[in-house]
Design an enzyme around this catalytic site. Structure first.
Site, mmCIF file in Angstrom:
data_model
loop_
_atom_site.group_PDB
_atom_site.id
_atom_site.type_symbol
_atom_site.label_atom_id
_atom_site.label_comp_id
_atom_site.label_asym_id
_atom_site.label_seq_id
_atom_site.Cartn_x
_atom_site.Cartn_y
_atom_site.Cartn_z
ATOM 1 N N SER A 291 0.855 -1.189 0.000
ATOM 2 C CA SER A 291 0.000 0.000 0.000
ATOM 3 C C SER A 291 0.883 1.229 0.000
ATOM 4 O O SER A 291 2.046 1.185 0.409
ATOM 5 C CB SER A 291 -0.861 0.024 1.261
ATOM 6 N N ASP A 292 0.349 2.354 -0.471
ATOM 7 C CA ASP A 292 0.978 3.624 -0.168
ATOM 8 C C ASP A 292 0.818 3.836 1.342
ATOM 9 O O ASP A 292 0.012 3.163 2.001
ATOM 10 C CB ASP A 292 0.328 4.752 -0.971
ATOM 11 N N CYS A 293 1.588 4.758 1.888
ATOM 12 C CA CYS A 293 1.678 4.829 3.346
ATOM 13 C C CYS A 293 0.376 5.316 3.994
ATOM 14 O O CYS A 293 -0.119 6.402 3.680
ATOM 15 C CB CYS A 293 2.861 5.684 3.745
#
Length: 769
Positions: A291-293
């Site tokens: 995932s993106d953060c």
């Protein structure tokens, strides 16, 4: 100036050799337990080894490994690992995986990607990836990095000129972006330029991001966390998805990052159609999905897509995501399992992918020193070769936008030079975002001073925002100088992650400063723009007192020297714009409108050179040189393409009664058989040698009905001396290059005439069904 640059290199290595520590590794042969672990048996397939390792973990241990900062598992001799490192255009300290606070103080800082793309040179892109991969491995080998999974390249389409992160991308064209992705990934991971030679071992791991239709950060109250990108299947098929498909299929990237935004209502990281069906199924992806953060947290906390935290965990793991940048999976996966919402097998599936990548990096093969890439040393970091490559990349990317009356190059005999502008002496502006500390730092001012001893500098504005300035003082300096170079533009205070622009003009009083100085100067002035995104500089384009204009992106650590070399003629510029430069009027279009194709009834002009119907400041692919080049088609091996050689192939008709076939039904064999070669003659009609990118387009004989106005299908660089002629060859694959996406998102080949276009020359190709 090349000799003086090389002589400086020995003084610019900002790290000291010696004193390094060995990186941690699993499967230490000195540990007698190791021989009992199948996951340590390097002769076994990695899938079997990963399965064995996961089977030995407790549920708590499993869950601990689902986040970017994965802790050690001491009882199995498995060290901690940090998944989040960045290397967009050089090894960076943006993520926690790499720090420059030990023995190693710097890494080679290549130009920001948008400028690197302007060279239209895939082999140079590959060499940059190679250099970054080697420096990354060297840092790990020295014990000064906690991971080798680098979350780059950013291969989102630069759809809207206001996007703050457009600087990180290779531009607006899906074909160019896909080529860049493949070249960079193969370089970083240790494959050959042609690909297909990477068997198991990774030099470092690259990650295609941000999947998908992500190109808005924070614009007029709409942010990337809440944005729902409404995208047609047609636009997905021919604009947003192709770079990712190339990155996975051809580049064989080992990582993919799902984005924050929703696509047609579904969060990217929770979309099984995107992650499982498309990426793993159709594209045969074998790596890990991160995932993106904090993208998992926002599915519940911000988007309200999941009713409970555990539901968000279930959504992403079942969709095919493996790793959470953040702590959400660490906090809620166990309760999701205990509540029987999530089978433990979904956790195991994710861990198989994660440990397989760590094994491919050689981290479960015992002592790394005798293993592949184990002997890459610190001498690779900031090496003379890599620093020269950074200089080359800046040279080859800089775009000459205007050169009235052959003002440029400036004579080296110039007696006095005025350098004016807030970007003239700012080393930070040169490197853009997602950058680590560079090996060296030479500003444009310092580089210009090395050519003209009598150089006088004034910033003109206090900062790039130019809310206050000393325009009168700058004018006085300009009046007295033989030549004036203005170095203006943007920086990270104007465009960056989480900050989109709202207009396309130069900030504050910059235009006033430029016009005032140009009026006062003895001769027409030279304007240099540092920026990632396009700027409406129509005023300068049309002003005869502004004789030369350069766009230099954010050119990296070699950018100051490269710019001076181009201004004074030691390098003949050849860069071309990888993105359309729109007028300010374009800002009437909402940034939230994801449509690529124009809608004349709704006064919607469309986007990018392929579809946009409107005025431009500069077109995609535009770029001048100190030479003038001409082109001609010298030989095309096919003029008529017959597709339907089998009665089993079905033809259909569009609403305009144009016959077509689905590419998927034509089949790989016929597609391969119909490939043909195109030979283009190129002549340098000037006196100076130059490196020149040649762009080959295709245009459909029938306009409208969702067809692109034209589409880039090939680009190659040629180096020619003054007056020299050369010939370059392109291979055209009709199924890829002469097809288009229909309104159902299916690639089709239409009967009729198409035109190959290079410069002002065109050649007809007829498809017969």
């Amino acid at each position: 100036m090349m000799l003086s640059f090389v002589s400086l290199l020995s003084f610019t290595l900002l790290f000291i050799h010696g004193g390094s520590t060995q990186p941690p590794f699993a499967c230490d042969s000195s540990n007698p337990e190791t021989k009992n672990y199948l996951f340590c048996q390097t002769e076994l397939p990695i899938t079997q080894r990963a399965r064995d390792l996961v089977s030995r973990l407790t549920l708590d241990e499993k869950i601990s490994q689902l986040v970017n900062s994965a802790p050690a598992i001491p009882r199995l001799g498995i060290p901690a690992y940090e998944w989040w490192s960045e290397a967009l255009h050089g090894v960076s300290n943006v993520g926690p995986g790499v720090k420059f606070d030990g023995t190693i103080k710097a890494a080679t800082s290549f130009p920001q990607v948008i400028l690197t793309a302007a060279s239209f040179d895939p082999y140079q892109w590959y060499r940059i990836g190679q250099a970054i991969g080697r420096e990354a491995r060297a840092m790990y080998n020295a014990g000064e990095a906690n991971g080798m999974t680098f979350w780059a390249p950013n291969i989102n389409i630069f759809r809207d000129p206001r996007w703050g992160r457009g600087q990180e991308t290779p531009g607006e064209d899906p074909f160019v972006v896909g080529k860049y992705a493949v070249s960079y990934v193969r370089g970083v991971q240790g494959d050959t330029f042609q690909g297909g030679k990477l068997h198991g071992h990774l030099q470092a791991s690259a990650c295609c991001k941000h999947f998908t239709a992500y190109d808005l950060d924070n614009w007029k109250g709409t942010n990337r966390f809440l944005f729902d990108a409404r995208v047609t299947v047609q636009d997905l098929a021919d604009t947003y998805q192709p770079p990712f498909e190339k990155c996975v299929r051809d580049g064989r990237a080992s990582g993919v990052m799902c984005a924050y935004n929703r696509v047609n209502g579904v969060p990217s990281c929770a979309d099984s159609s995107l992650l499982f069906k498309t990426v793993r199924g159709e594209w045969d992806f074998k790596g890990y999905v991160t995932s993106d953060c904090d993208a998992v947290a926002i599915i519940h906390n911000d988007q309200g897509y999941a009713k409970a935290p555990e539901d968000a965990v279930v959504d992403v793991l079942k969709a095919g995501m493996d790793l959470n940048c953040g702590s959400y999976l660490q906090n809620y996966t166990k309760s999701a399992v205990l509540q029987k919402k999530l089978p433990e097998s979904q956790v195991d599936r994710a861990l198989h992918n994660l440990f397989a990548v760590r094994m491919r990096l050689g981290l479960f093969n015992g002592n790394p020193v005798p293993n592949p890439y184990g002997n890459i040393g610190m001498d690779q970091i900031c090496s003379p070769e890599h620093q020269i490559l950074a200089l080359e990349a800046a040279r080859n990317g800089i775009v000459l936008l205007k050169n009235d009356a052959k003002l440029l190059p400036l004579p080296k005999s110039t007696m006095s030079l005025a350098v004016i502008g807030p970007n003239a002496n700012s080393p930070q502006t040169l490197i853009g975002n997602y950058a680590g500390p560079p090996c060296k730092s030479v500003t444009p001012l310092q580089a210009l001073e090395s050519y003209i001893k009598n150089t006088v500098y004034h910033p003109g504005c206090d900062t790039v925002s130019c809310s206050t300035g000393a325009i009168d003082k700058a004018v006085d300096i300009a009046k007295r100088a033989d030549y004036v170079v203005l170095i203006m533009g943007l920086d990270q205070t104007e465009e960056r992650e989480a900050l989109d622009r709202v207009d396309l003009f130069l900030p504050g009083r910059q235009q006033e400063l430029i016009v005032s100085v140009a009026k006062a100067a003895k001769r027409p002035v030279v304007l240099v723009l540092l920026s990632g995104g396009p700027i409406d500089i129509s005023f300068a384009k049309d002003d005869p007192r502004i004789g030369g204009i350069f766009w230099a992106g954010y050119p990296g650590e070699g950018g100051g020297n490269a710019l001076a070399e181009v201004i004074f003629g030691d390098h003949n510029p050849g860069g071309r714009l990888p993105v359309t430069w729109y007028p300010q009027d374009f800002t009437k279009v909402p940034m939230t409108d994801m449509r690529m194709r124009p809608e004349s009834s709704l006064d919607y002009p469309g986007r990018t050179y392929r579809f946009y119907k409107g005025d431009t400041v500069f077109e995609f692919g535009y770029g001048l040189s100190y030479s003038k080049y001409s082109y001609s088609f010298t030989r095309v091996s096919q003029n008529n393409l017959y597709l339907n050689h089998s009665s089993s192939l079905h033809t259909k008709e569009t609403s305009e009664s144009v016959r077509y076939m689905l590419v998927s039904e034509v089949g790989a064999e016929i597609c391969d058989e119909r490939k043909f070669t195109v030979h283009v003659g190129v002549k340098n009609n000037g006196e100076l040698a130059g490196k020149h990118p040649v762009l080959l387009y295709v245009r459909h004989g029938n306009h409208g009905n969702g067809r692109p106005k034209k589409q880039l299908i090939g680009f190659r660089s040629v180096i020619l001396s003054g007056g020299e002629m050369g010939e370059i060859q392109f291979e055209v694959s009709p199924c890829e290059h002469l097809s288009r996406a229909n309104e159902y998102g299916l690639m089709v080949m239409e009967e009729g005439r198409h035109f190959l276009v290079v410069g002002d020359d065109k050649h007809p190709i007829t498809i017969i069904i």
